[in-house]
Design a protein around this motif. Sequence first.
Motif, PDB file in Angstrom:
ATOM      1  N   HIS A 125       5.155 -13.735  -3.316  1.00  0.00           N
ATOM      2  CA  HIS A 125       5.776 -12.610  -2.620  1.00  0.00           C
ATOM      3  C   HIS A 125       6.223 -12.940  -1.201  1.00  0.00           C
ATOM      4  O   HIS A 125       6.760 -12.083  -0.520  1.00  0.00           O
ATOM      5  CB  HIS A 125       4.814 -11.421  -2.567  1.00  0.00           C
ATOM      6  CG  HIS A 125       4.538 -10.821  -3.907  1.00  0.00           C
ATOM      7  ND1 HIS A 125       5.520 -10.287  -4.708  1.00  0.00           N
ATOM      8  CD2 HIS A 125       3.384 -10.682  -4.600  1.00  0.00           C
ATOM      9  CE1 HIS A 125       4.983  -9.839  -5.824  1.00  0.00           C
ATOM     10  NE2 HIS A 125       3.691 -10.075  -5.791  1.00  0.00           N
ATOM     11  N   LYS A 171       9.502  -6.346  -3.577  1.00  0.00           N
ATOM     12  CA  LYS A 171      10.431  -7.405  -3.167  1.00  0.00           C
ATOM     13  C   LYS A 171       9.730  -8.378  -2.222  1.00  0.00           C
ATOM     14  O   LYS A 171       8.833  -7.985  -1.470  1.00  0.00           O
ATOM     15  CB  LYS A 171      11.663  -6.806  -2.484  1.00  0.00           C
ATOM     16  CG  LYS A 171      12.561  -6.032  -3.437  1.00  0.00           C
ATOM     17  CD  LYS A 171      13.793  -5.557  -2.723  1.00  0.00           C
ATOM     18  CE  LYS A 171      13.576  -4.098  -2.373  1.00  0.00           C
ATOM     19  NZ  LYS A 171      14.557  -3.519  -1.521  1.00  0.00           N
ATOM     20  N   ASN A 172      10.159  -9.619  -2.259  1.00  0.00           N
ATOM     21  CA  ASN A 172       9.576 -10.638  -1.396  1.00  0.00           C
ATOM     22  C   ASN A 172       9.753 -10.285   0.074  1.00  0.00           C
ATOM     23  O   ASN A 172      10.684  -9.577   0.445  1.00  0.00           O
ATOM     24  CB  ASN A 172      10.208 -12.001  -1.670  1.00  0.00           C
ATOM     25  CG  ASN A 172       9.678 -12.618  -2.938  1.00  0.00           C
ATOM     26  OD1 ASN A 172       8.924 -12.006  -3.687  1.00  0.00           O
ATOM     27  ND2 ASN A 172      10.082 -13.833  -3.199  1.00  0.00           N
ATOM     28  N   ILE A 173       8.854 -10.823   0.868  1.00  0.00           N
ATOM     29  CA  ILE A 173       8.869 -10.541   2.304  1.00  0.00           C
ATOM     30  C   ILE A 173       8.962 -11.842   3.096  1.00  0.00           C
ATOM     31  O   ILE A 173       8.724 -12.932   2.574  1.00  0.00           O
ATOM     32  CB  ILE A 173       7.603  -9.774   2.740  1.00  0.00           C
ATOM     33  CG1 ILE A 173       6.338 -10.611   2.480  1.00  0.00           C
ATOM     34  CG2 ILE A 173       7.528  -8.418   2.066  1.00  0.00           C
ATOM     35  CD1 ILE A 173       5.081 -10.060   3.121  1.00  0.00           C
ATOM     36  N   LYS A 174       9.312 -11.680   4.362  1.00  0.00           N
ATOM     37  CA  LYS A 174       9.249 -12.752   5.350  1.00  0.00           C
ATOM     38  C   LYS A 174       8.225 -12.288   6.373  1.00  0.00           C
ATOM     39  O   LYS A 174       8.315 -11.162   6.866  1.00  0.00           O
ATOM     40  CB  LYS A 174      10.607 -12.974   6.001  1.00  0.00           C
ATOM     41  CG  LYS A 174      11.620 -13.535   5.043  1.00  0.00           C
ATOM     42  CD  LYS A 174      12.958 -13.725   5.725  1.00  0.00           C
ATOM     43  CE  LYS A 174      13.860 -14.348   4.805  1.00  0.00           C
ATOM     44  NZ  LYS A 174      14.907 -14.506   4.353  1.00  0.00           N
ATOM     45  N   ASP A 181       8.521 -15.300   1.140  1.00  0.00           N
ATOM     46  CA  ASP A 181       9.598 -16.294   1.207  1.00  0.00           C
ATOM     47  C   ASP A 181       9.385 -17.277   2.354  1.00  0.00           C
ATOM     48  O   ASP A 181       9.648 -18.462   2.210  1.00  0.00           O
ATOM     49  CB  ASP A 181      10.953 -15.612   1.385  1.00  0.00           C
ATOM     50  CG  ASP A 181      11.457 -14.977   0.106  1.00  0.00           C
ATOM     51  OD1 ASP A 181      11.042 -15.414  -0.987  1.00  0.00           O
ATOM     52  OD2 ASP A 181      12.261 -14.035   0.197  1.00  0.00           O
ATOM     53  N   ILE A 241       2.742  -5.007  -0.478  1.00  0.00           N
ATOM     54  CA  ILE A 241       4.119  -5.376  -0.796  1.00  0.00           C
ATOM     55  C   ILE A 241       4.681  -4.443  -1.874  1.00  0.00           C
ATOM     56  O   ILE A 241       5.831  -4.001  -1.786  1.00  0.00           O
ATOM     57  CB  ILE A 241       4.207  -6.856  -1.222  1.00  0.00           C
ATOM     58  CG1 ILE A 241       3.924  -7.742  -0.005  1.00  0.00           C
ATOM     59  CG2 ILE A 241       5.559  -7.190  -1.835  1.00  0.00           C
ATOM     60  CD1 ILE A 241       3.739  -9.211  -0.335  1.00  0.00           C
ATOM     61  N   GLN A 242       3.877  -4.135  -2.879  1.00  0.00           N
ATOM     62  CA  GLN A 242       4.327  -3.227  -3.940  1.00  0.00           C
ATOM     63  C   GLN A 242       4.614  -1.834  -3.366  1.00  0.00           C
ATOM     64  O   GLN A 242       5.648  -1.245  -3.650  1.00  0.00           O
ATOM     65  CB  GLN A 242       3.267  -3.130  -5.047  1.00  0.00           C
ATOM     66  CG  GLN A 242       3.103  -4.381  -5.876  1.00  0.00           C
ATOM     67  CD  GLN A 242       4.369  -4.768  -6.613  1.00  0.00           C
ATOM     68  OE1 GLN A 242       5.153  -3.941  -7.052  1.00  0.00           O
ATOM     69  NE2 GLN A 242       4.583  -6.068  -6.726  1.00  0.00           N
ATOM     70  N   GLU A 243       3.696  -1.350  -2.545  1.00  0.00           N
ATOM     71  CA  GLU A 243       3.818   0.009  -2.015  1.00  0.00           C
ATOM     72  C   GLU A 243       4.919   0.134  -0.962  1.00  0.00           C
ATOM     73  O   GLU A 243       5.721   1.058  -1.000  1.00  0.00           O
ATOM     74  CB  GLU A 243       2.472   0.438  -1.401  1.00  0.00           C
ATOM     75  CG  GLU A 243       2.504   1.824  -0.774  1.00  0.00           C
ATOM     76  CD  GLU A 243       1.221   2.154  -0.039  1.00  0.00           C
ATOM     77  OE1 GLU A 243       1.286   2.950   0.905  1.00  0.00           O
ATOM     78  OE2 GLU A 243       0.153   1.609  -0.410  1.00  0.00           O
ATOM     79  N   LYS A 244       4.962  -0.777  -0.023  1.00  0.00           N
ATOM     80  CA  LYS A 244       5.859  -0.633   1.133  1.00  0.00           C
ATOM     81  C   LYS A 244       7.222  -1.305   0.954  1.00  0.00           C
ATOM     82  O   LYS A 244       8.158  -0.980   1.672  1.00  0.00           O
ATOM     83  CB  LYS A 244       5.199  -1.213   2.387  1.00  0.00           C
ATOM     84  CG  LYS A 244       3.859  -0.609   2.734  1.00  0.00           C
ATOM     85  CD  LYS A 244       4.019   0.799   3.230  1.00  0.00           C
ATOM     86  CE  LYS A 244       2.665   1.350   3.670  1.00  0.00           C
ATOM     87  NZ  LYS A 244       2.725   2.757   3.992  1.00  0.00           N
ATOM     88  N   ASN A 245       7.333  -2.252   0.011  1.00  0.00           N
ATOM     89  CA  ASN A 245       8.583  -3.001  -0.116  1.00  0.00           C
ATOM     90  C   ASN A 245       9.070  -3.059  -1.569  1.00  0.00           C
ATOM     91  O   ASN A 245       9.828  -3.951  -1.925  1.00  0.00           O
ATOM     92  CB  ASN A 245       8.405  -4.417   0.455  1.00  0.00           C
ATOM     93  CG  ASN A 245       9.703  -5.041   0.885  1.00  0.00           C
ATOM     94  OD1 ASN A 245      10.570  -4.374   1.442  1.00  0.00           O
ATOM     95  ND2 ASN A 245       9.851  -6.325   0.635  1.00  0.00           N
ATOM     96  N   ASN A 246       8.587  -2.151  -2.385  1.00  0.00           N
ATOM     97  CA  ASN A 246       8.995  -2.069  -3.798  1.00  0.00           C
ATOM     98  C   ASN A 246       8.862  -3.396  -4.529  1.00  0.00           C
ATOM     99  O   ASN A 246       9.658  -3.718  -5.407  1.00  0.00           O
ATOM    100  CB  ASN A 246      10.435  -1.555  -3.913  1.00  0.00           C
ATOM    101  CG  ASN A 246      10.574  -0.154  -3.380  1.00  0.00           C
ATOM    102  OD1 ASN A 246       9.696   0.681  -3.568  1.00  0.00           O
ATOM    103  ND2 ASN A 246      11.663   0.113  -2.674  1.00  0.00           N
TER     104      ASN A 246
END
Length: 185
Positions: free
Chosen positions: A38, A12-15, A40, A5-10
């Motif tokens: 992280h 930000k929370n994911i679905k 939602d 999540i840190q690497e691919k989505n900066n």
Amino acid sequence: IDAIIQEKNNGKNIKVVANLPYYITTPIIMDLLENERHVDSITVMVQKEVAQRICARPGTAAYGAFTVFCQYYTEPEILFDVPPHCFIPQPKVTSSVIRLSRREKHPAEVKDEKLMFQIIRAAFNQRRKTLVNAIGSQVSGVSKEMAAQAIDACGFDARIRGEVIDLVGFAKISDKLTDIMTVDL
């Protein structure tokens, strides 16, 4: 999960949206929920019986430890069923698409989350045992007497089984046991 999540989505929370392999559904959902900060929501296709288990209510055959775990972290809902004829080759089971929406706040505040989940696992590991016997024999550092005292203080009958207790009830028992254990130290 956190690193991805840190690497691919900066960060930000994911679905999460997926068609999960049925034989590893439970561990995947548990891992996603334990990393709840992280995620939602989780929208997945699972075997219909698993979806029913996640959404089950106390006192039903489908209600279990996994149910309580999922409902502690999320608000689950079955969106729709997918019959076998929708697949090639056709499976022998019906599927369901379920959404687990992360709760902003847990439905029950608890002093010791780890203890609460130990109590829940004990309650469902031996469903035929009373909650007093299940807790007294499976939760480290808790005697049957302590379990009986906590259950009674929460207003439950000493013969109650875990399968009829809701999440709030488990939280109350856990908090009362925490208080009892603290006094005994």
